[in-house]
Design an enzyme around this catalytic site. Structure first.
Site, PDB file in Angstrom:
ATOM      1  CB  CYS A  30       5.130  53.642   7.288  1.00 33.04           C
ATOM      2  SG  CYS A  30       4.731  55.330   6.591  1.00 33.04           S
ATOM      3  CB  CYS A  33       7.161  56.649   6.817  1.00 32.48           C
ATOM      4  SG  CYS A  33       5.165  56.714   7.472  1.00 32.48           S
TER       5      CYS A  33
END
Lengths: 100, 300
Positions: A30, A33
């Site tokens: 991600c 992230c």
């Protein structure tokens, strides 16, 4: 240092913590992230209690706390979820959430 | 690999291209149409205009000016940008690679005014299929939108979710290619759920009940992915993990750098004054900054 949180240590490190704990739900695939990572790392260096939950490895924790987007950042106080921030959050935003 | 890809061909994008081209960076501009200038019937307050110019005329002059400088302009819609060290720009014309990207697609679009979208953010409503698809393994998901952007998001979900449906909320679908994904064109009344999303309440305008109230139906959905219209700069930046301001604009410094190295933004997407003059300034700065970034990278 940020703690690596698992189903085994979550109770002790987060729910029973005397200090507020910031929990970062993340995954390696991600993009946002991976940008969030260094920010929570800085907070940990500044003395905040910070833990990270890798959702790939700890799906049950993600489900338990109804995390459906990553990054999601939860602040736990006295064993309860006190704040929920969804999406990449700045250091200032996180500090405010922790200091409330 | 491209040195600099500029997303958007309005005042900010073209100004960025002019400065990058003069810095020998041979930039590529992705043009997806005119944007907010379309609505400007007359521009009178811009420096040097001795007679008013329409927004369309200004846009076309900008394109002509850039072409005259040798700037390459590709008609394409951007669907998303990924990558870590370099950038992978996914477009309707294929995937392109670049060392640096300038986002200049114009203003952000607001969240669709469907009840429930804001309320369920983080509890079933998502803006990033590539980030959140994982949580919908074996579940039923909906994608809101009617263009290639929505199709791209739906395709990210299709291998994981048990079912994917694109909801156009009453709009005509505009997909540039054939695809096997289910499309529902009924108007949406609300996103429903208790502590998290459970379904989409549709309003059918063709079948009305006897007393005249439109018939409603609820379609089950565990997740709703918002991909309305075309992917704007803010959506792209959010999916990449660049910081946004509280108002949802892209956060930039005085060099027009975002919080991601090599990613710059200019024009309406950074907020502030929604004026051609401001877009031109920011575009110029972004063009210079991106050129410096690419040069430094080459030397490193």
């Amino acid at each position: 240092m940020e703690l690596v949180l698992t189903a085994e240590n979550f109770e002790k490190e987060v729910l029973q913590s005397e200090k507020p704990v910031l929990v970062d739900f993340w995954a390696t695939w991600c993009g946002p992230c991976m940008r969030q990572g260094p920010i929570v790392e800085e907070l940990a260096k500044e003395g905040y209690a910070v833990g990270k939950v890798n959702v790939d490895e700890q799906m049950a924790l993600a489900q338990k706390y109804q995390v459906m987007n990553i990054p999601t950042l939860l602040v736990f106080k006295d064993g309860k979820e006190a704040q929920r921030l969804v999406g990449l959050s700045s250091k200032d935003t996180l500090k405010k959430a922790m200091d409330l | 690999m491209e040195k600099i890809i500029i997303v958007g061909a309005g005042p900010a994008g073209i100004s960025a291209a002019i400065y990058a081209a003069r810095g020998n960076m041979d930039p590529l501009v992705l043009n997806n149409g005119i944007g907010a200038l379309e609505k400007a019937e007359k521009i009178e307050n811009y420096y040097g205009l001795d007679r008013p110019l329409s927004g369309r005329e200004l846009y076309e002059r900008g394109l002509a000016q850039a072409r005259a400088l040798g700037v390459r302009i590709l008609d394409a819609q951007v669907l998303g940008v990924g990558g870590f060290d370099t950038f992978e720009v996914r477009t309707t014309e294929g995937t392109l690679e670049a060392e640096s990207v300038i986002l200049a697609t114009g203003g952000k679009r607001s969240t669709p005014p469907i009840p429930g979208v804001k309320e369920f953010e983080g509890r079933g409503v998502s803006y990033c299929a590539v980030c959140d698809a994982f949580f919908y393994r074996g579940k039923e998901v909906a994608v809101l939108g009617n263009s290639d952007f929505a199709l791209h998001e739906a395709e990210e979900l299709v291998n994981l979710a048990s079912g994917v449906t694109i909801y156009t909320d009453g709009l005509e679908p505009h997909f540039s290619r054939e695809h096997p994904i289910a499309v529902n064109t009924m108007k949406i009344q609300a996103i429903e759920g208790d502590s998290r999303v459970s379904g989409i309440r549709l309003q059918s305008d063709v079948t009305a009940l006897e007393d005249g109230t439109p018939q409603e139906s609820v379609m089950p959905a565990d997740g709703v992915f918002v991909a309305v219209g075309v992917a704007g700069s803010s959506e792209i930046a959010r999916q990449m993990g660049a910081e946004l301001t509280e108002k949802g604009h892209i956060k930039v410094d005085e060099k027009m750098a975002t919080t991601i190295p090599g990613l710059f933004a200019a024009g309406d997407c950074t907020g502030g004054l929604l004026q051609v003059s401001k877009a031109v300034y920011e575009g110029s700065q972004a063009g210079i900054s991106a050129s410096q970034y690419v040069r430094r990278r080459g030397n490193a």
